[in-house]
Design a protein around this motif. Structure first.
Motif, PDB file in Angstrom:
ATOM      1  N   ALA A 136       0.830  -1.206   0.000  1.00 58.13           N
ATOM      2  CA  ALA A 136       0.000   0.000   0.000  1.00 58.13           C
ATOM      3  C   ALA A 136       0.865   1.256   0.000  1.00 58.13           C
ATOM      4  O   ALA A 136       1.999   1.250   0.475  1.00 58.13           O
ATOM      5  N   TYR A 137       0.292   2.329  -0.551  1.00 53.95           N
ATOM      6  CA  TYR A 137       0.996   3.616  -0.630  1.00 53.95           C
ATOM      7  C   TYR A 137       0.105   4.706  -0.020  1.00 53.95           C
ATOM      8  O   TYR A 137      -0.351   5.604  -0.719  1.00 53.95           O
ATOM      9  N   PRO A 138      -0.186   4.651   1.275  1.00 54.90           N
ATOM     10  CA  PRO A 138      -1.097   5.650   1.854  1.00 54.90           C
ATOM     11  C   PRO A 138      -0.576   7.073   1.731  1.00 54.90           C
ATOM     12  O   PRO A 138      -1.363   8.016   1.628  1.00 54.90           O
ATOM     13  N   ALA A 139       0.759   7.247   1.722  1.00 59.24           N
ATOM     14  CA  ALA A 139       1.299   8.605   1.622  1.00 59.24           C
ATOM     15  C   ALA A 139       0.963   9.229   0.274  1.00 59.24           C
ATOM     16  O   ALA A 139       0.711  10.434   0.181  1.00 59.24           O
ATOM     17  N   LEU A 140       0.952   8.424  -0.798  1.00 59.90           N
ATOM     18  CA  LEU A 140       0.586   8.952  -2.115  1.00 59.90           C
ATOM     19  C   LEU A 140      -0.882   9.350  -2.137  1.00 59.90           C
ATOM     20  O   LEU A 140      -1.243  10.407  -2.666  1.00 59.90           O
ATOM     21  N   ASP A 141      -1.741   8.526  -1.557  1.00 65.18           N
ATOM     22  CA  ASP A 141      -3.162   8.870  -1.510  1.00 65.18           C
ATOM     23  C   ASP A 141      -3.369  10.205  -0.813  1.00 65.18           C
ATOM     24  O   ASP A 141      -4.178  11.034  -1.248  1.00 65.18           O
ATOM     25  N   ALA A 142      -2.628  10.429   0.264  1.00 66.79           N
ATOM     26  CA  ALA A 142      -2.749  11.696   0.984  1.00 66.79           C
ATOM     27  C   ALA A 142      -2.232  12.854   0.140  1.00 66.79           C
ATOM     28  O   ALA A 142      -2.822  13.941   0.129  1.00 66.79           O
ATOM     29  N   ALA A 143      -1.126  12.625  -0.592  1.00 66.33           N
ATOM     30  CA  ALA A 143      -0.564  13.688  -1.433  1.00 66.33           C
ATOM     31  C   ALA A 143      -1.508  14.062  -2.567  1.00 66.33           C
ATOM     32  O   ALA A 143      -1.610  15.230  -2.955  1.00 66.33           O
ATOM     33  N   MET A 144      -2.210  13.090  -3.109  1.00 63.15           N
ATOM     34  CA  MET A 144      -3.146  13.367  -4.201  1.00 63.15           C
ATOM     35  C   MET A 144      -4.392  14.090  -3.708  1.00 63.15           C
ATOM     36  O   MET A 144      -5.078  14.751  -4.488  1.00 63.15           O
ATOM     37  N   ALA A 145      -4.686  13.973  -2.420  1.00 65.08           N
ATOM     38  CA  ALA A 145      -5.908  14.559  -1.878  1.00 65.08           C
ATOM     39  C   ALA A 145      -5.683  15.912  -1.226  1.00 65.08           C
ATOM     40  O   ALA A 145      -6.599  16.459  -0.599  1.00 65.08           O
ATOM     41  N   LEU A 146      -4.494  16.489  -1.347  1.00 69.43           N
ATOM     42  CA  LEU A 146      -4.221  17.777  -0.725  1.00 69.43           C
ATOM     43  C   LEU A 146      -5.171  18.846  -1.258  1.00 69.43           C
ATOM     44  O   LEU A 146      -5.463  18.894  -2.454  1.00 69.43           O
ATOM     45  N   PRO A 147      -5.669  19.717  -0.383  1.00 70.12           N
ATOM     46  CA  PRO A 147      -6.568  20.788  -0.860  1.00 70.12           C
ATOM     47  C   PRO A 147      -5.801  21.819  -1.673  1.00 70.12           C
ATOM     48  O   PRO A 147      -4.618  22.057  -1.461  1.00 70.12           O
ATOM     49  N   VAL A 148      -6.497  22.419  -2.612  1.00 72.14           N
ATOM     50  CA  VAL A 148      -5.914  23.452  -3.468  1.00 72.14           C
ATOM     51  C   VAL A 148      -6.630  24.764  -3.184  1.00 72.14           C
ATOM     52  O   VAL A 148      -7.860  24.804  -3.128  1.00 72.14           O
ATOM     53  N   GLY A 149      -5.853  25.844  -2.980  1.00 70.44           N
ATOM     54  CA  GLY A 149      -6.449  27.137  -2.685  1.00 70.44           C
ATOM     55  C   GLY A 149      -7.164  27.743  -3.873  1.00 70.44           C
ATOM     56  O   GLY A 149      -7.083  27.261  -4.997  1.00 70.44           O
ATOM     57  N   GLY A 150      -7.875  28.832  -3.624  1.00 69.81           N
ATOM     58  CA  GLY A 150      -8.596  29.512  -4.703  1.00 69.81           C
ATOM     59  C   GLY A 150     -10.014  29.013  -4.805  1.00 69.81           C
ATOM     60  O   GLY A 150     -10.515  28.274  -3.975  1.00 69.81           O
ATOM     61  N   SER A 151     -10.687  29.452  -5.869  1.00 69.02           N
ATOM     62  CA  SER A 151     -12.081  29.075  -6.039  1.00 69.02           C
ATOM     63  C   SER A 151     -12.425  29.077  -7.521  1.00 69.02           C
ATOM     64  O   SER A 151     -11.658  29.549  -8.356  1.00 69.02           O
TER      65      SER A 151
END
Length: 400
Positions: free
Chosen positions: A276-291
């Motif tokens: 498993a690569y849980p760290a990658l899943d977390a990196a892909m789910a990072l929030p992006v600023g702006g709207s």
């Protein structure tokens, strides 16, 4: 191949140049050079000259320039009475044509470089053609000379028209151009499957950027190659989410994320495909600023871009299947360990393989690997089996 350029920062805007003038019956490289700064570039790739002549002496000098060992050269080309002259060919770093020439202070409307292997222009090369709005010449170790000529369509592009992650998109999703294999209307120019993987991406990128591509085999003029369009929505700017990633892309990103978290030095220990690569899943789910819609469209790509940037010392988007597990820039190293993500020749399986690439002479040796069905619906960590020695690719000098 200026590989350090992962994201090209475009100018504020481009201004459309006047409509292209009629081309003479025989087009020379001197005539192409005279088109710079672009007022007489062809209107489109389809209206560009069908062929361009190559002086024998110049072609021979250029074809003698490439070197092995993953090294490239910068070609310094002058024009005398409309005729091209190769004044110098100076070596750069590994996978970078960064050679400098202190006495080459003449105008160079057509810059040039070499590739260390047989592959044609990379997507990065073509983005530089678009950015600087000038033709570019490149020569391979097999003696093929490639020329990229911008057109009025290229000059009309604005930053909003061009995806700034174009290179990353092709590097991460270009494998989809391989399967199923599609042969261009005029056939493949590259002599092997290794080169065709790059050629497929180059032809699609040239079509998107409005660039006319030419190739010359020894003894032949430069001929314009046919466009190769793509229906891949992920390359056309559609919104991207982790759900759009296939097993190939996921496997490659897992490797890049592992090496990117390891720092700039030392050999990387990476997890096997079944882990498993849980760290990658977390990196892909990072929030992006702006709207707004633009943020939603690019959020997935922004996270991909973060992962790519962290892996720059180990991964070259022009050699997209390969993640080196030691930094590649040190040209004193004769060999580099790597992990490579590839499609099997019939595109039925995904292969993840460890090995060592040796430079000068160039060769690849695989040590172990894992494979799974490309169309399998099981989870990313399931379905992998160890590869037998006879399953590894043959005849490659680059691990792709």
């Amino acid at each position: 191949m200026r590989i350090a350029l992962i994201v090209v920062a475009l100018g504020a805007s481009f201004v459309c140049a006047p409509i292209a003038q009629a081309q003479p019956a025989e087009v020379t490289l001197g005539a192409i050079a005279d088109m710079v700064p672009g007022t007489t570039f062809p209107a489109s790739p389809e209206t560009a000259p069908a062929s361009i002549s190559l002086p024998d002496a110049f072609a021979a000098a250029v074809r003698a320039a490439p070197i092995d060992g993953g090294r490239e050269k910068t070609l310094f080309i002058a024009f005398r009475a409309g005729q091209p002259v190769l004044k110098a060919a100076i070596g750069g770093e590994r996978y970078t044509a960064s050679g400098e020439c202190s006495h080459c202070d003449f105008p160079m409307p057509i810059p040039g470089h070499t590739h260390p292997y047989e592959n044609p222009f990379s997507v990065q090369d073509l983005k530089l053609v678009m950015r600087y709005r000038e033709p570019s010449l490149m020569v391979t170790t097999t003696g093929q000379i490639w020329l990229a000529v911008p057109t009025q369509r290229t000059l009309a592009l604005t930053p909003d028209d061009v995806d700034q992650w174009l290179t990353t998109r092709f590097a991460l999703f270009g494998n989809r151009l391989e399967c199923p294999v599609r042969t261009p209307a005029d056939g493949w120019a590259s002599p092997s499957a290794m080169g065709r993987r790059v050629e497929a991406s180059a032809r699609v990128a040239a079509s998107q950027l409005g660039i006319a591509l030419y190739v010359s085999n020894p003894g032949e003029p430069l001929r314009r190659v046919a466009a190769l369009d793509s229906d891949m929505e992920v390359l056309r700017g559609a919104g991207l989410t982790p759900d759009d990633l296939g097993v190939w892309e996921n496997s490659l990103l897992r490797l890049m994320h592992a090496v990117g978290q390891s720092g700039p030095t030392g050999t990387v220990q990476w997890p096997q495909p079944s882990e498993a690569y849980p760290a990658l899943d977390a990196a892909m789910a990072l929030p992006v600023g702006g709207s707004g819609a633009r943020r939603d469209q690019v959020s997935g790509l922004l996270n991909l871009d973060r992962i790519v940037r962290a892996a720059q010392s180990y991964w070259i988007s022009a050699l997209p299947t390969t993640v080196y597990t030691a930094p590649f820039a040190d040209t004193s190293r004769r060999d580099l360990p790597f992990v490579s993500v590839q499609n099997s020749p019939d595109c039925s399986r995904i292969l993840v393989m460890e090995g060592v690439q040796t430079f000068a002479p160039d060769s690849v040796t695989y040590s172990r690997g894992w494979a799974r069905d490309r169309q399998s619906a099981v989870g990313i960590t399931e379905g992998w089996s160890a590869m037998a020695p006879e399953d590894f690719p043959r005849g490659q000098v680059v691990p792709w």
